[in-house]
Every structure is written in structure tokens, then in C-alpha cells.
Design an enzyme around this catalytic site. Structure first.
Site, PDB file in Angstrom:
ATOM      1  N   SER A 120      45.700  40.514  47.119  1.00 57.52           N
ATOM      2  CA  SER A 120      44.730  39.462  47.421  1.00 57.52           C
ATOM      3  C   SER A 120      43.671  39.343  46.323  1.00 57.52           C
ATOM      4  CB  SER A 120      44.081  39.721  48.781  1.00 57.52           C
ATOM      5  OG  SER A 120      43.474  40.998  48.804  1.00 57.52           O
ATOM      6  N   THR A 121      43.278  40.455  45.683  1.00 62.33           N
ATOM      7  CA  THR A 121      42.283  40.383  44.607  1.00 62.33           C
ATOM      8  C   THR A 121      42.914  39.742  43.365  1.00 62.33           C
ATOM      9  OG1 THR A 121      41.505  42.489  45.502  1.00 62.33           O
ATOM     10  CG2 THR A 121      40.445  41.715  43.493  1.00 62.33           C
ATOM     11  N   GLY A 147      44.731  44.606  40.946  1.00 66.41           N
ATOM     12  CA  GLY A 147      43.927  45.242  41.989  1.00 66.41           C
ATOM     13  C   GLY A 147      44.327  46.694  42.177  1.00 66.41           C
ATOM     14  N   ALA A 148      43.720  47.342  43.169  1.00 74.31           N
ATOM     15  CA  ALA A 148      44.069  48.732  43.493  1.00 74.31           C
ATOM     16  C   ALA A 148      43.718  48.994  44.952  1.00 74.31           C
ATOM     17  CB  ALA A 148      43.308  49.696  42.597  1.00 74.31           C
ATOM     18  N   LYS A 173      48.045  52.584  43.983  1.00 74.41           N
ATOM     19  CA  LYS A 173      48.471  51.197  44.087  1.00 74.41           C
ATOM     20  C   LYS A 173      49.750  51.128  44.900  1.00 74.41           C
ATOM     21  CE  LYS A 173      48.402  48.375  40.696  1.00 74.41           C
ATOM     22  NZ  LYS A 173      47.923  47.346  41.650  1.00 74.41           N
ATOM     23  N   GLY A 185      49.961  49.128  47.822  1.00 70.28           N
ATOM     24  CA  GLY A 185      49.742  48.663  49.196  1.00 70.28           C
ATOM     25  C   GLY A 185      50.499  47.364  49.462  1.00 70.28           C
ATOM     26  N   GLU A 207      54.297  46.680  38.742  1.00 71.44           N
ATOM     27  CA  GLU A 207      52.906  46.775  38.281  1.00 71.44           C
ATOM     28  C   GLU A 207      52.750  47.877  37.235  1.00 71.44           C
ATOM     29  OE1 GLU A 207      50.548  45.203  42.268  1.00 71.44           O
ATOM     30  OE2 GLU A 207      51.032  47.307  42.098  1.00 71.44           O
TER      31      GLU A 207
HETATM   32  O1  5RP Z   1      48.909  47.590  44.347  1.00 70.00           O
HETATM   33  C1  5RP Z   1      48.874  46.490  44.852  1.00 70.00           C
HETATM   34  C2  5RP Z   1      50.088  45.766  45.269  1.00 70.00           C
HETATM   35  O2  5RP Z   1      51.227  46.566  45.130  1.00 70.00           O
HETATM   36  C3  5RP Z   1      47.573  45.813  45.038  1.00 70.00           C
HETATM   37  O3  5RP Z   1      46.927  45.699  43.826  1.00 70.00           O
HETATM   38  C4  5RP Z   1      46.746  46.628  45.983  1.00 70.00           C
HETATM   39  O4  5RP Z   1      47.478  46.786  47.180  1.00 70.00           O
HETATM   40  C5  5RP Z   1      45.402  45.963  46.284  1.00 70.00           C
HETATM   41  O5  5RP Z   1      45.594  44.812  47.025  1.00 70.00           O
HETATM   42  P1  5RP Z   1      44.396  43.916  47.516  1.00 70.00           P
HETATM   43  O6  5RP Z   1      43.788  43.299  46.301  1.00 70.00           O
HETATM   44  O7  5RP Z   1      45.059  42.871  48.406  1.00 70.00           O
HETATM   45  O8  5RP Z   1      43.445  44.776  48.282  1.00 70.00           O
END
Ligand code: 5RP
Length: 232
Positions: free
Chosen positions: A30-31, A84-85, A96, A98, A105
């Protein structure tokens, strides 16, 4: 300020670092989506970049935004990846995956001269591990791979359970056709040792620990965006 606004602010700060001619790695989540939208707006104003998306989801959004895309086959060396992370520690080690995209990535981040992380301040932790660590595995031999991963945890004095993302009935399948086991460890005192031990397990494709890849992070909190660089 809402978390979504913070993510957008961090993403916009990273877009300000992008200059014409750059070859970019484009993250997932999302970020990262805020980054893609803000980058798309700059591209429509004339910024010339080319990007490698880290997931099919990001590819679709980047295409819709009119961002020119390439692959690591055509463009194997990138200038900058922005992603993002799920967790960021003071050394800028990350969890990472999620969103299930950590394999692509990591390949994209490793092919880049620099990686900038964008996040809201809820992602900052002293010790990684509260967020379940994603471990991407091949479907073949899953039972044996699970046991081998369990041995790695025991050898390192870690305890916690491994859960199949999506459940055994409807497992989550990654863009690469693999499964994800989420390791609920609570705390990972030595991320480097765990990373090294996990990649040595046959059947493990990639884990979500990103160590030594990020150069800086733009983290947005209620008072605005601050820059984090690695504390040794
Ligand atoms: O590693 C990732 C996807 O595999 C994303 O960067 C991580 O899950 C962060 O996500 P969000 O910006 O939605 O909090």
C-alpha cells in the site's frame, strides 16, 4: 494524521529523490502504491524514468499510471529501488513480504545501487520479529521443508510456529508459483544468523529478511517525514 496520509507523505518524499534518466525498482504494497501514483504524476509532467515492477500487482498499477516498464533481462542494473517494509530496525534491516512479493522485491533491490524504504512510523522496531517472517518455499517437499526450518529455529534458540499463509486448503500462491510459510517468532535477536541458516535449507526459495540492502528510510510520523540511516 491517518496512517494512509503518512504512507503517502513518505512516498512523495522518495519521489522527490527521483531524477530524469533513472532506472527504478518499484516496490509492492500500500505504501509503494502511493509511490507509483506520485511517480506516475511526475512522469505525466515529463520526468523520464524506466521501472522494473516487483509484482504483477505493481506492474498493473504502474502501467495504468503510464510509467514505462522494463525487465531485469533488458535492464539488469538499476539506480534506485523504492519499496515499503513490514518492520524496520535501527540498522535498517527489514522484514518484508507481508504482501507476498519479497522474492522479486529482493532480486530487484539487490540489482539496484540504492534502496530507499518508505513507511509510516508504526513499522519502526528495536528488534525484528513481532511481524511474522515470510518464508517462500516450493510446494514440492513441503512437509520436509517445514521440519528443516523448524530445526533451524531450534538450533538458533528461536521458538514459534510456522503457519501456511492462506491455510492448507487454500494456500496463498506467489507470483513465482510458490507457497509462503509465516514464522511467528516474536523476536529475531540475530537476523543475520537466521538469514544465513534459512537460505541453506533446500526448498526455501527466499525469506523476508532484508539485511544490508536499504541505504535509508523515509518514515512518516504525526509530525511529518524523517530520514533514517543505518545505526551500526
Ligand atoms: O514487503 C512488502 C510486500 O511483499 C511490502 O512492502 C510490505 O508488506 C509493506 O506493505 P504496506 O506498505 O502495505 O504496509
Amino acid at each position: 494524521m491517518m496512517s494512509e496520509d503518512m504512507k503517502r507523505l513518505a512516498a512523495e518524499r522518495a519521489v522527490a529523490d527521483v531524477t530524469s534518466g533513472m532506472k527504478l525498482g518499484i516496490g509492492t504494497g500500500s505504501t509503494a502504491e502511493h509511490f507509483v501514483r506520485a511517480l506516475g504524476a511526475r512522469v505525466r509532467e515529463g520526468l523520464q524514468v524506466i521501472g522494473v515492477p516487483t509484482s504483477e500487482r505493481t506492474r498493473a498499477l504502474a502501467e495504468a499510471e503510464g510509467i514505462p516498464l522494463t525487465t531485469l533481462e533488458e535492464t539488469p542494473a538499476l539506480d534506485l529501488t523504492v519499496d515499503g517494509a513490514d518492520e524496520i530496525d535501527p540498522a535498517l534491516s527489514l522484514i518484508k513480504g507481508g504482501g507476498g512479493a519479497h522474492l522479486r522485491e529482493k532480486i530487484v533491490a539487490a540489482a539496484s545501487t540504492r534502496m530507499i524504504v518508505i513507511a509510516d512510523s508504526s513499522k519502526c522496531v528495536e528488534t525484528l520479529g513481532k511481524f511474522p517472517l515470510p518464508i517462500e518455499v516450493v510446494p514440492f517437499g513441503l512437509g520436509a521443508t517445514r521440519i528443516a526450518i523448524g530445526k533451524v529455529f531450534a538450533d538458533l534458540g528461536l521458538s514459534g510456529d510456522l503457519r501456511m499463509r492462506g491455510g492448507a486448503e487454500h494456500p496463498f500462491v506467489t507470483d513465482g508459483g510458490h507457497y509462503i510459510l509465516d514464522a511467528h517468532l516474536g523476536a529475531i535477536p540475530d537476523p543475520q544468523a537466521l538469514a544465513a541458516a534459512l537460505v541453506a535449507v533446500p526448498g526455501v526459495v527466499e525469506h523476508g529478511l532484508f539485511i544490508g540492502l536499504a541505504a535509508k528510510a523515509y518514515v512518516a510520523g504525526p509530525d511529518g517525514v524523517f530520514e533514517m540511516t543505518a545505526r551500526a
